[in-house]
Enzyme design. Sequence first.
Site: not given
Length: 416
Positions: A121, A22-23, A304, A116, A396
Amino acid sequence: MSQYVIEGGRRLEGELQIEGSKNAVLPIIAATLLNEDITYIKNCPKIVDVKIMIEILEQLGCNIKWQDQTLIIDTRHLTTYVLNESLVKKMRSSIILLGALMGRCGEAQISQPGGCQLGARPIDLHLNALQKMNVDISEVDGMIYCNTVHLQGATINLKFPSVGATENIMLAATRSEGTTIIHNAAREPEIVDLQEFLVACGAKITGAGTSTIYIQGVKKLRGVVYQVIPDRIIAGTYLVAAAMTRGHVILNGISSNHLEATTSNLEMMGCQMVKEEKRIILSCPQELKGVNIITEPYPGFPTDMQSQMMVLLCTCKEPTYIKENLFEARFKIVDELKKMGAAIEVKDCIAYIKEYRKLTGTTICAKDLRGGAALVLAGLIAQGETTVQHIEHIERGYQNIVKDLSSLGAQIKERK
Ligand code: EPZ
């Protein structure tokens, strides 16, 4: 509101193929805006964040379609540089579209990103860097307006090796005038994958994976066929799941060297691992020894993987602690685990797992992506049935956690 229902007590055994990252794929999809061509992204995970990114690019005027696990993106014709506010608010990584649009058309309008809730952030590192590259930025009622008549390379010293800020700068610099140097760049494998993708499209970038990245701006890029790296966090999640059930799993299609911080801790705990370049075989003794975890930027222990590790440490007899250094609000699963009987106390940025307690199944609530995945793992080892609510967080980032864990012997199903 869909839920996952898990019957605990099953030992995980079996073999699994790990999906694309995903990242890695989110910044690569944003990067396709720079090549004004047709791009084929292979091994693309079918997850909600990719779906949102597709909707954002379609709203900008791109044509996108799936062909099996390949995403085909036509970015030849853009119709706007205004990013859809409701879509942007669904996902943190939408902020890197700023850099891509600056490189593509020199204009962008975006709201503060969502994603999230792991803490404040902020995006100051992103915006300060773009300003150094001759981008004018103004904010009115939560909307950010960016434009430049001449995107100029610059030397940027990041006060923190931010993954997203590093990616944003790479995207903007790729089609700017002159040279950009990023000092204290993030070193994650996803940054390297972004460099490899952009270089395949004709960009001039070196240094990704180290703390200093060099980008020589170019005028034009071309579309390519590119395969995304496997997801190291999903691989880590399933290794930890197997370890907490004292199971035996084989993970295929991974990049073992991206998982070093996770696998070395699992080995210190007593897991046996056979590590090949693209495959890991894990087996576990009955007793695992607790270890203390401190999260750090790559190549340190990944934030993570912090929630998943917390659940694994709950199965060990030794008292242990986890120090979270990246996000100030990433212990949201503690209250949920305490509902299951866990003995965890949080003081400042440290969670103390005080003693071993057999967890008992109950109804718990996912509050973010990785925390939600960790709560599913808690259900695997709990006595009885566990119901995990708000699974939209998990969807997600995990293509099909129910299918994956079921294929390893877990008793888990989705209740619509
Ligand atoms: C990326 O988020 C990942 N997301 C996150 O994964 C991951 O946890 C994080 O990197 C750290 O590894 C994606 O790649 C899509 P950062 P990002 O900028 O880029 C502070 C997941 O579960 N910071 O490296 O948002 C920030 O507050 C997600 O897949 C600033 O202060 O992370 C944080 O404390 C969750 N100002 C720290 O840096 C800024 O302008 C790390 O953030 C930017 C960041």
